[in-house]
Design a protein around this motif. Structure first.
Motif, PDB file in Angstrom:
ATOM      1  N   ASP A 107      31.548   3.622  53.886  1.00  0.00           N
ATOM      2  CA  ASP A 107      30.302   3.626  54.656  1.00  0.00           C
ATOM      3  C   ASP A 107      30.577   3.675  56.154  1.00  0.00           C
ATOM      4  O   ASP A 107      29.929   4.412  56.910  1.00  0.00           O
ATOM      5  N   LYS A 108      31.550   2.894  56.567  1.00  0.00           N
ATOM      6  CA  LYS A 108      31.873   2.813  57.997  1.00  0.00           C
ATOM      7  C   LYS A 108      32.430   4.144  58.516  1.00  0.00           C
ATOM      8  O   LYS A 108      32.062   4.607  59.605  1.00  0.00           O
ATOM      9  N   ASP A 109      33.298   4.768  57.725  1.00  0.00           N
ATOM     10  CA  ASP A 109      33.934   6.020  58.153  1.00  0.00           C
ATOM     11  C   ASP A 109      32.979   7.210  58.097  1.00  0.00           C
ATOM     12  O   ASP A 109      33.109   8.163  58.876  1.00  0.00           O
ATOM     13  N   ASN A 110      32.014   7.161  57.169  1.00  0.00           N
ATOM     14  CA  ASN A 110      31.162   8.331  56.934  1.00  0.00           C
ATOM     15  C   ASN A 110      29.700   8.119  57.308  1.00  0.00           C
ATOM     16  O   ASN A 110      28.860   8.985  57.066  1.00  0.00           O
ATOM     17  N   GLN A 111      29.428   6.976  57.924  1.00  0.00           N
ATOM     18  CA  GLN A 111      28.050   6.673  58.366  1.00  0.00           C
ATOM     19  C   GLN A 111      27.056   6.786  57.207  1.00  0.00           C
ATOM     20  O   GLN A 111      25.969   7.344  57.339  1.00  0.00           O
ATOM     21  N   THR A 112      27.449   6.259  56.043  1.00  0.00           N
ATOM     22  CA  THR A 112      26.565   6.258  54.873  1.00  0.00           C
ATOM     23  C   THR A 112      26.089   4.830  54.594  1.00  0.00           C
ATOM     24  O   THR A 112      26.488   3.874  55.260  1.00  0.00           O
ATOM     25  N   ASN A 113      25.237   4.701  53.582  1.00  0.00           N
ATOM     26  CA  ASN A 113      24.719   3.374  53.226  1.00  0.00           C
ATOM     27  C   ASN A 113      24.834   3.144  51.728  1.00  0.00           C
ATOM     28  O   ASN A 113      23.904   2.675  51.070  1.00  0.00           O
TER      29      ASN A 113
END
Length: 411
Positions: free
Chosen positions: A341-347
């Protein structure tokens, strides 16, 4: 107004009853005097020219709750609380109230009590209302003395409550004797309820005291403060119906504090009734445990009031408070998902937690996440690819629910 009337009210009275009789004699109407919490202090003798609300007040030694609620709804009590003038109240048949005139007894902005006059035939004149104002001024000193006595009694009772919940008093009989003196029926159990507020003020405390003294849905024996927590010792009518009785009381209490004083209760924690009084601290600890977890998980536990309603969060609480167990609950799959999530700006972590919260109700979970059901299914497929988590496996699912709640509070 004649000098005789002034002289009459400037004399000393042996009791509030004699004072009420004197007012009644000159107004030719039944009179009652109440404290600020609508508990009966004195009443004049009366003939048949009275009403059911007054009769019920005299029998119960306090104004019926339905009457108080109607007065708040109609704006009667707010008007009385902010004025030194008599207030004319027309007949309200639904609560058994005939024509009334009332006036508050005040010292500066503090309401000490009320004088109520049943004006059945509407015969009170302007001169009579002036006499009522004079009577309210005369009653001020008497109610001030009574108020001081009540505050001293309240402080002593609050100290006793703290001794109970901290275990400083351990003799059942001595505790019961004191509680019976306060108003408990012998053999009746007691429990602790704790109400949490965003912030506490003297004004709010007075409002809470007012509601505690006027409610008839649950008997509040003692109440005290601990920072922004309002702690109450209550006496349920029946241990077997305690939960239902308490839920009704909480709903009524929260509605009243919001409607009357524009204040919101942040959270409520309830302990269970105890018939052995030296262990009342257990009820206090149960209530506090609920509040502690509601603060950590406000969304999941929004409607929870009792410890048994915490469900799986009871064990999450145990895990959080046991360092040795916490070491065993680290989940590499969740750590991997959080890093993704942190690396790919996902949730995806939020997606996984929401799906677990809603179990197999994917449509509701998608609505909560503001996405289409197809989008949700794609995300679940991606989560499985990243973590190798199989949320259809019941064993993994239960463990994952615990892990994700603990993980969310540790990052």
């Amino acid at each position: 107004m004649s000098n005789e009337i002034y002289k009459l009210f400037n004399q000393s009275f042996d009791s509030l009853e004699a004072f009420a009789d004197t007012i009644s004699e000159h107004l030719k109407c039944p009179v009652t005097i109440e404290d600020a919490n609508h508990h009966l202090l004195a009443y004049s003798s009366h003939d048949d020219e009275t009403d059911q609300a007054r009769v019920s007040t005299i029998i119960g030694r306090r104004v019926p709750e339905r009457v108080i609620n109607r007065f708040w709804k109609d704006g009667v009590i707010p008007k009385l609380n902010h004025s030194d003038e008599p207030l004319v109240i027309p007949t309200i048949d639904e609560i058994g109230l005939r024509n009334r005139v009332a006036i508050s007894i005040r010292k500066n902005e503090e309401v000490l009590g009320y004088i109520w006059v049943v004006d059945v035939n509407g015969t009170l004149t302007t001169e009579h209302l002036d006499l009522l104002k004079l009577a309210a001024q005369k009653a001020r000193n008497q109610l001030l003395q009574l108020n001081l006595q009540n505050k001293k009694k309240e402080r002593n009772e609050q100290e006793f409550l703290w001794q109970m919940i901290t275990g400083d008093v351990v003799n059942h009989d001595s505790i019961e004797k004191e509680l019976v003196r306060i108003g408990l029926k012998k053999g009746q159990p007691v429990a602790i309820l704790v109400f949490s507020f965003k912030q506490m003020s003297k004004e709010l405390y007075n409002q809470l005291t007012y509601i505690s003294k006027t409610t008839q849905k649950m008997k509040i024996l003692i109440h005290t403060l601990d920072e922004n927590h309002w702690i109450t010792l209550v006496a349920p009518k029946n241990s077997t119906t305690f939960i239902e009785e308490t839920e009704q009381f909480i709903q009524s209490f929260c509605e009243q504090i919001k409607e009357r004083f524009e204040t919101r209760v942040e959270a409520v924690g309830c302990g269970y009734p105890k018939e052995t009084f030296p262990i009342i601290s257990e009820s206090y600890n149960e209530a506090n445990a609920v509040l502690r977890l509601k603060k950590l998980f406000p969304r999941e536990l929004e409607t929870v009031h009792f410890y048994h309603e915490l469900g799986a969060f009871r064990y999450i609480d145990l895990l959080k408070r046991t360092p040795e167990l916490q070491k065993l609950t680290s989940n590499p799959a969740l750590e991997k998902l959080a890093a993704y999530d942190k690396d790919n700006q996902t949730n995806l972590m939020e997606t996984l937690e929401t799906v677990l919260d809603y179990e197999d109700r994917l449509t509701e979970a998608a609505k909560k996440l503001h996405c289409h059901i197809n989008t949700l299914n794609y995300r679940l497929k991606r989560i499985k690819e990243i973590t190798m988590i199989d949320i259809k496996d019941p064993v993994q699912k239960i463990g994952l629910y615990f892990d994700i709640k603990l993980f969310r509070k540790s990052v």
